[in-house]
Each structure stands twice: as C-alpha cells, then as structure tokens.
Design a protein around this motif. Structure first.
Motif, mmCIF file in Angstrom:
data_model
loop_
_atom_site.group_PDB
_atom_site.id
_atom_site.type_symbol
_atom_site.label_atom_id
_atom_site.label_comp_id
_atom_site.label_asym_id
_atom_site.label_seq_id
_atom_site.Cartn_x
_atom_site.Cartn_y
_atom_site.Cartn_z
ATOM 1 N N CYS A 107 0.846 -1.206 0.000
ATOM 2 C CA CYS A 107 0.000 0.000 0.000
ATOM 3 C C CYS A 107 0.875 1.248 0.000
ATOM 4 O O CYS A 107 1.837 1.351 0.770
ATOM 5 C CB CYS A 107 -0.904 -0.008 1.227
ATOM 6 S SG CYS A 107 -1.928 1.471 1.420
ATOM 7 N N CYS A 109 -2.293 6.071 -0.885
ATOM 8 C CA CYS A 109 -2.719 7.062 -1.874
ATOM 9 C C CYS A 109 -4.086 7.678 -1.546
ATOM 10 O O CYS A 109 -4.499 8.623 -2.192
ATOM 11 C CB CYS A 109 -2.741 6.439 -3.268
ATOM 12 S SG CYS A 109 -3.998 5.159 -3.456
ATOM 13 N N VAL A 163 -7.155 6.614 -2.024
ATOM 14 C CA VAL A 163 -8.308 6.443 -2.915
ATOM 15 C C VAL A 163 -9.282 5.365 -2.457
ATOM 16 O O VAL A 163 -10.460 5.420 -2.797
ATOM 17 C CB VAL A 163 -7.893 6.186 -4.390
ATOM 18 C CG1 VAL A 163 -7.108 7.342 -4.943
ATOM 19 C CG2 VAL A 163 -7.145 4.887 -4.550
ATOM 20 N N CYS A 164 -8.845 4.407 -1.667
ATOM 21 C CA CYS A 164 -9.728 3.301 -1.277
ATOM 22 C C CYS A 164 -10.716 3.680 -0.174
ATOM 23 O O CYS A 164 -11.882 3.294 -0.215
ATOM 24 C CB CYS A 164 -8.926 2.080 -0.864
ATOM 25 S SG CYS A 164 -7.843 2.324 0.568
ATOM 26 N N CYS A 186 -12.770 -0.867 -3.579
ATOM 27 C CA CYS A 186 -11.384 -0.573 -3.223
ATOM 28 C C CYS A 186 -10.421 -1.258 -4.182
ATOM 29 O O CYS A 186 -9.410 -0.676 -4.592
ATOM 30 C CB CYS A 186 -11.091 -0.972 -1.778
ATOM 31 S SG CYS A 186 -11.340 -2.720 -1.394
ATOM 32 N N GLN A 188 -11.067 -2.014 -7.253
ATOM 33 C CA GLN A 188 -11.184 -1.349 -8.552
ATOM 34 C C GLN A 188 -10.348 -0.081 -8.639
ATOM 35 O O GLN A 188 -9.795 0.217 -9.685
ATOM 36 C CB GLN A 188 -12.656 -0.995 -8.836
ATOM 37 C CG GLN A 188 -13.561 -2.191 -8.967
ATOM 38 C CD GLN A 188 -13.156 -3.069 -10.123
ATOM 39 O OE1 GLN A 188 -12.981 -2.601 -11.230
ATOM 40 N NE2 GLN A 188 -12.996 -4.351 -9.861
ATOM 41 N N VAL A 189 -10.239 0.669 -7.560
ATOM 42 C CA VAL A 189 -9.525 1.948 -7.610
ATOM 43 C C VAL A 189 -8.064 1.868 -7.187
ATOM 44 O O VAL A 189 -7.306 2.808 -7.426
ATOM 45 C CB VAL A 189 -10.236 3.036 -6.771
ATOM 46 C CG1 VAL A 189 -11.643 3.287 -7.297
ATOM 47 C CG2 VAL A 189 -10.242 2.695 -5.295
ATOM 48 N N CYS A 190 -7.645 0.781 -6.590
ATOM 49 C CA CYS A 190 -6.273 0.662 -6.084
ATOM 50 C C CYS A 190 -5.258 0.675 -7.233
ATOM 51 O O CYS A 190 -5.288 -0.192 -8.104
ATOM 52 C CB CYS A 190 -6.099 -0.617 -5.271
ATOM 53 S SG CYS A 190 -4.435 -0.800 -4.594
ATOM 54 N N PRO A 191 -4.338 1.649 -7.227
ATOM 55 C CA PRO A 191 -3.371 1.744 -8.320
ATOM 56 C C PRO A 191 -2.221 0.742 -8.235
ATOM 57 O O PRO A 191 -1.488 0.559 -9.204
ATOM 58 C CB PRO A 191 -2.839 3.177 -8.200
ATOM 59 C CG PRO A 191 -2.948 3.480 -6.753
ATOM 60 C CD PRO A 191 -4.208 2.772 -6.298
ATOM 61 N N VAL A 192 -2.041 0.079 -7.088
ATOM 62 C CA VAL A 192 -0.929 -0.860 -6.952
ATOM 63 C C VAL A 192 -1.383 -2.302 -6.703
ATOM 64 O O VAL A 192 -0.576 -3.171 -6.420
ATOM 65 C CB VAL A 192 0.055 -0.417 -5.836
ATOM 66 C CG1 VAL A 192 0.753 0.861 -6.224
ATOM 67 C CG2 VAL A 192 -0.630 -0.281 -4.499
ATOM 68 N N SER A 193 -2.664 -2.568 -6.816
ATOM 69 C CA SER A 193 -3.220 -3.920 -6.665
ATOM 70 C C SER A 193 -2.732 -4.607 -5.389
ATOM 71 O O SER A 193 -2.189 -5.714 -5.434
ATOM 72 C CB SER A 193 -2.876 -4.760 -7.891
ATOM 73 O OG SER A 193 -3.402 -4.168 -9.048
ATOM 74 N N CYS A 194 -2.965 -3.955 -4.254
ATOM 75 C CA CYS A 194 -2.501 -4.514 -2.983
ATOM 76 C C CYS A 194 -3.649 -4.934 -2.066
ATOM 77 O O CYS A 194 -3.496 -4.939 -0.850
ATOM 78 C CB CYS A 194 -1.594 -3.506 -2.277
ATOM 79 S SG CYS A 194 -2.427 -2.003 -1.723
#
Length: 93
Positions: free
Chosen positions: A9, A12, A14-15, A50, A52-58
């Motif tokens: 994580c 960021c 966004v989640c 969460c 769907q919006v996570c930019p780092v796929s964590c």
C-alpha cells in the motif's frame, strides 16, 4: 470474504472513501480493512470498489476471513440494522 491491504500500500487515499461500509481506515503504517465490516461490497456494488480503484493492486482476499456470499449478505444485513438503530437513537453508526 473480507479483503486485506498488504504492505505494498502506498497510502494514496483512494480506497477509503470508496468503501460503503466504512471498513477502511488508516493503520499504523498503511490503510487497513476491518474484516468485521468488509462485505466485498456485496449489497452495494458488483465488485469490491477498493480493488477497482487501487493503483498498486494490494488488496487481496484476507486468508483468515474466507466467507461465502450468503455469509457476506448476513453481514450486510447486520451492518444495515446497526446503522438504522444508531440513526433511530441519534448515535453515529
């Protein structure tokens, strides 16, 4: 199933606002998901927002909280009942 946020994580932000159950909050080092509140967005969306919006796929499934869809629906109903009860008594839910 509840989801979890891994050490990848990047905080960021966004989640957290995407969670309809307020299950995501800032932990000591990164965001965390409360497995008691996470329904993988069942009852709200077709897919976990969460993720769907996570930019780092964590945000994978939490291995200690594997739940079937019916169990998730029961959790949704419990959370909604608690929210309605809090609203009726004037207490934040």
């Amino acid at each position: 199933m509840a989801l979890t946020i891994t050490d990848e994580c990047i905080n960021c932000d966004v989640c957290e606002p995407e969670c309809p159950n307020q299950a995501i909050s800032m932990g000591e080092e990164h965001y965390v998901i409360d497995p008691g509140r996470c329904t993988e967005c069942v009852g709200h969306f077709d897919e976990p927002q969460c993720v769907q919006v996570c930019p780092v796929s964590c945000i994978p499934i939490h291995p200690d909280f594997v739940e079937d869809r019916e169990t998730l629906w029961q959790k949704v109903r419990r959370l909604q009942a608690a929210k309605e009860a809090a609203k009726a008594t004037g207490v934040a839910g």
